[in-house]
Design a protein around this motif. Sequence first.
Motif, PDB file in Angstrom:
ATOM      1  N   ARG A 186       0.825  -1.213   0.000  1.00  0.00           N
ATOM      2  CA  ARG A 186       0.000   0.000   0.000  1.00  0.00           C
ATOM      3  C   ARG A 186       0.860   1.265   0.000  1.00  0.00           C
ATOM      4  O   ARG A 186       0.570   2.236  -0.697  1.00  0.00           O
ATOM      5  CB  ARG A 186      -0.960   0.007   1.186  1.00  0.00           C
ATOM      6  CG  ARG A 186      -2.094  -0.988   1.040  1.00  0.00           C
ATOM      7  CD  ARG A 186      -3.039  -0.926   2.256  1.00  0.00           C
ATOM      8  NE  ARG A 186      -4.074  -1.931   2.150  1.00  0.00           N
ATOM      9  CZ  ARG A 186      -5.162  -1.807   1.392  1.00  0.00           C
ATOM     10  NH1 ARG A 186      -5.356  -0.712   0.695  1.00  0.00           N
ATOM     11  NH2 ARG A 186      -6.056  -2.775   1.362  1.00  0.00           N
ATOM     12  N   ALA A 187       1.942   1.242   0.781  1.00  0.00           N
ATOM     13  CA  ALA A 187       2.844   2.404   0.839  1.00  0.00           C
ATOM     14  C   ALA A 187       3.507   2.633  -0.514  1.00  0.00           C
ATOM     15  O   ALA A 187       3.625   3.776  -0.974  1.00  0.00           O
ATOM     16  CB  ALA A 187       3.892   2.215   1.935  1.00  0.00           C
ATOM     17  N   LYS A 188       3.930   1.560  -1.150  1.00  0.00           N
ATOM     18  CA  LYS A 188       4.573   1.690  -2.453  1.00  0.00           C
ATOM     19  C   LYS A 188       3.584   2.179  -3.512  1.00  0.00           C
ATOM     20  O   LYS A 188       3.922   3.021  -4.356  1.00  0.00           O
ATOM     21  CB  LYS A 188       5.181   0.349  -2.874  1.00  0.00           C
ATOM     22  CG  LYS A 188       5.946   0.405  -4.156  1.00  0.00           C
ATOM     23  CD  LYS A 188       7.127   1.373  -4.046  1.00  0.00           C
ATOM     24  CE  LYS A 188       7.867   1.466  -5.365  1.00  0.00           C
ATOM     25  NZ  LYS A 188       8.997   2.387  -5.287  1.00  0.00           N
ATOM     26  N   LEU A 189       2.357   1.672  -3.473  1.00  0.00           N
ATOM     27  CA  LEU A 189       1.334   2.114  -4.406  1.00  0.00           C
ATOM     28  C   LEU A 189       1.014   3.592  -4.208  1.00  0.00           C
ATOM     29  O   LEU A 189       0.907   4.357  -5.170  1.00  0.00           O
ATOM     30  CB  LEU A 189       0.070   1.269  -4.262  1.00  0.00           C
ATOM     31  CG  LEU A 189      -1.078   1.581  -5.211  1.00  0.00           C
ATOM     32  CD1 LEU A 189      -0.638   1.452  -6.669  1.00  0.00           C
ATOM     33  CD2 LEU A 189      -2.256   0.668  -4.929  1.00  0.00           C
ATOM     34  N   ALA A 190       0.895   4.023  -2.952  1.00  0.00           N
ATOM     35  CA  ALA A 190       0.639   5.431  -2.661  1.00  0.00           C
ATOM     36  C   ALA A 190       1.770   6.317  -3.172  1.00  0.00           C
ATOM     37  O   ALA A 190       1.543   7.394  -3.735  1.00  0.00           O
ATOM     38  CB  ALA A 190       0.425   5.642  -1.163  1.00  0.00           C
ATOM     39  N   ASP A 191       3.005   5.829  -3.014  1.00  0.00           N
ATOM     40  CA  ASP A 191       4.161   6.582  -3.520  1.00  0.00           C
ATOM     41  C   ASP A 191       4.113   6.674  -5.044  1.00  0.00           C
ATOM     42  O   ASP A 191       4.378   7.738  -5.612  1.00  0.00           O
ATOM     43  CB  ASP A 191       5.456   5.893  -3.081  1.00  0.00           C
ATOM     44  CG  ASP A 191       6.690   6.653  -3.519  1.00  0.00           C
ATOM     45  OD1 ASP A 191       6.808   7.845  -3.179  1.00  0.00           O
ATOM     46  OD2 ASP A 191       7.513   6.038  -4.223  1.00  0.00           O
ATOM     47  N   SER A 192       3.757   5.576  -5.711  1.00  0.00           N
ATOM     48  CA  SER A 192       3.648   5.595  -7.171  1.00  0.00           C
ATOM     49  C   SER A 192       2.535   6.523  -7.632  1.00  0.00           C
ATOM     50  O   SER A 192       2.694   7.244  -8.634  1.00  0.00           O
ATOM     51  CB  SER A 192       3.391   4.183  -7.705  1.00  0.00           C
ATOM     52  OG  SER A 192       4.524   3.375  -7.493  1.00  0.00           O
ATOM     53  N   GLU A 193       1.405   6.509  -6.919  1.00  0.00           N
ATOM     54  CA  GLU A 193       0.328   7.432  -7.260  1.00  0.00           C
ATOM     55  C   GLU A 193       0.757   8.878  -7.109  1.00  0.00           C
ATOM     56  O   GLU A 193       0.444   9.731  -7.940  1.00  0.00           O
ATOM     57  CB  GLU A 193      -0.903   7.145  -6.382  1.00  0.00           C
ATOM     58  CG  GLU A 193      -1.606   5.867  -6.727  1.00  0.00           C
ATOM     59  CD  GLU A 193      -2.691   5.484  -5.740  1.00  0.00           C
ATOM     60  OE1 GLU A 193      -3.575   4.724  -6.129  1.00  0.00           O
ATOM     61  OE2 GLU A 193      -2.640   5.935  -4.559  1.00  0.00           O
ATOM     62  N   ARG A 194       1.491   9.154  -6.052  1.00  0.00           N
ATOM     63  CA  ARG A 194       1.988  10.516  -5.814  1.00  0.00           C
ATOM     64  C   ARG A 194       2.954  10.933  -6.919  1.00  0.00           C
ATOM     65  O   ARG A 194       2.888  12.028  -7.449  1.00  0.00           O
ATOM     66  CB  ARG A 194       2.665  10.597  -4.454  1.00  0.00           C
ATOM     67  CG  ARG A 194       3.201  11.986  -4.095  1.00  0.00           C
ATOM     68  CD  ARG A 194       3.994  12.006  -2.790  1.00  0.00           C
ATOM     69  NE  ARG A 194       5.083  11.065  -2.751  1.00  0.00           N
ATOM     70  CZ  ARG A 194       6.270  11.209  -3.369  1.00  0.00           C
ATOM     71  NH1 ARG A 194       6.493  12.266  -4.113  1.00  0.00           N
ATOM     72  NH2 ARG A 194       7.217  10.296  -3.258  1.00  0.00           N
ATOM     73  N   ARG A 195       3.862  10.030  -7.287  1.00  0.00           N
ATOM     74  CA  ARG A 195       4.900  10.350  -8.263  1.00  0.00           C
ATOM     75  C   ARG A 195       4.394  10.358  -9.697  1.00  0.00           C
ATOM     76  O   ARG A 195       4.839  11.159 -10.512  1.00  0.00           O
ATOM     77  CB  ARG A 195       6.043   9.352  -8.135  1.00  0.00           C
ATOM     78  CG  ARG A 195       6.802   9.527  -6.829  1.00  0.00           C
ATOM     79  CD  ARG A 195       7.862   8.456  -6.598  1.00  0.00           C
ATOM     80  NE  ARG A 195       8.794   8.383  -7.702  1.00  0.00           N
ATOM     81  CZ  ARG A 195       9.439   7.266  -8.054  1.00  0.00           C
ATOM     82  NH1 ARG A 195       9.221   6.145  -7.394  1.00  0.00           N
ATOM     83  NH2 ARG A 195      10.290   7.274  -9.066  1.00  0.00           N
ATOM     84  N   PHE A 196       3.465   9.458 -10.017  1.00  0.00           N
ATOM     85  CA  PHE A 196       3.079   9.278 -11.410  1.00  0.00           C
ATOM     86  C   PHE A 196       1.610   9.564 -11.691  1.00  0.00           C
ATOM     87  O   PHE A 196       1.153   9.438 -12.810  1.00  0.00           O
ATOM     88  CB  PHE A 196       3.405   7.851 -11.869  1.00  0.00           C
ATOM     89  CG  PHE A 196       4.830   7.480 -11.616  1.00  0.00           C
ATOM     90  CD1 PHE A 196       5.870   8.103 -12.296  1.00  0.00           C
ATOM     91  CD2 PHE A 196       5.154   6.509 -10.682  1.00  0.00           C
ATOM     92  CE1 PHE A 196       7.201   7.759 -12.060  1.00  0.00           C
ATOM     93  CE2 PHE A 196       6.469   6.158 -10.442  1.00  0.00           C
ATOM     94  CZ  PHE A 196       7.498   6.786 -11.118  1.00  0.00           C
ATOM     95  N   GLY A 197       0.860   9.912 -10.650  1.00  0.00           N
ATOM     96  CA  GLY A 197      -0.553  10.237 -10.822  1.00  0.00           C
ATOM     97  C   GLY A 197      -1.436   9.005 -10.765  1.00  0.00           C
ATOM     98  O   GLY A 197      -0.990   7.899 -10.914  1.00  0.00           O
ATOM     99  N   ARG A 198      -2.676   9.268 -10.495  1.00  0.00           N
ATOM    100  CA  ARG A 198      -3.650   8.172 -10.376  1.00  0.00           C
ATOM    101  C   ARG A 198      -4.174   7.790 -11.704  1.00  0.00           C
ATOM    102  O   ARG A 198      -4.445   8.341 -12.625  1.00  0.00           O
ATOM    103  CB  ARG A 198      -4.798   8.580  -9.480  1.00  0.00           C
ATOM    104  CG  ARG A 198      -4.412   8.457  -8.043  1.00  0.00           C
ATOM    105  CD  ARG A 198      -5.609   8.638  -7.182  1.00  0.00           C
ATOM    106  NE  ARG A 198      -5.445   7.732  -6.045  1.00  0.00           N
ATOM    107  CZ  ARG A 198      -6.324   7.560  -5.131  1.00  0.00           C
ATOM    108  NH1 ARG A 198      -7.460   8.165  -5.206  1.00  0.00           N
ATOM    109  NH2 ARG A 198      -6.114   6.758  -4.124  1.00  0.00           N
TER     110      ARG A 198
END
Length: 101
Positions: free
Chosen positions: A89-101
């Motif tokens: 979940r933390a990694k997914l949230a970081d990816s969403e932050r960095r690359f958008g949803r």
Amino acid sequence: MDLAELTARLHIIRDRNDWRQFHSPKNLAMAASVEMAELVEIFQWLSEEQSRQLPAAQLEHAGQEVGDIVLYLLLLCSELGIDLEQAVRAKLADSERRFGR
């Protein structure tokens, strides 16, 4: 998927077979890597299109290798005290932050 249940079932198998002695983080990481290589081997020499349309037997084999990888990662997380769901979940949230949803 109940990760705690899966991990508990893995621990039963591990303990019944006295495998814990072999389940150091180093060994589990290497075992997961070997299983990943076995998954990659299924796709070796296939075209992009062929890799998206595996025959049933190859698809089943790929699923078995994915299962092996996940089980080794569950054991690795258990040995290191990593909460796999929280880490994902933390990694997914970081990816969403960095690359958008």
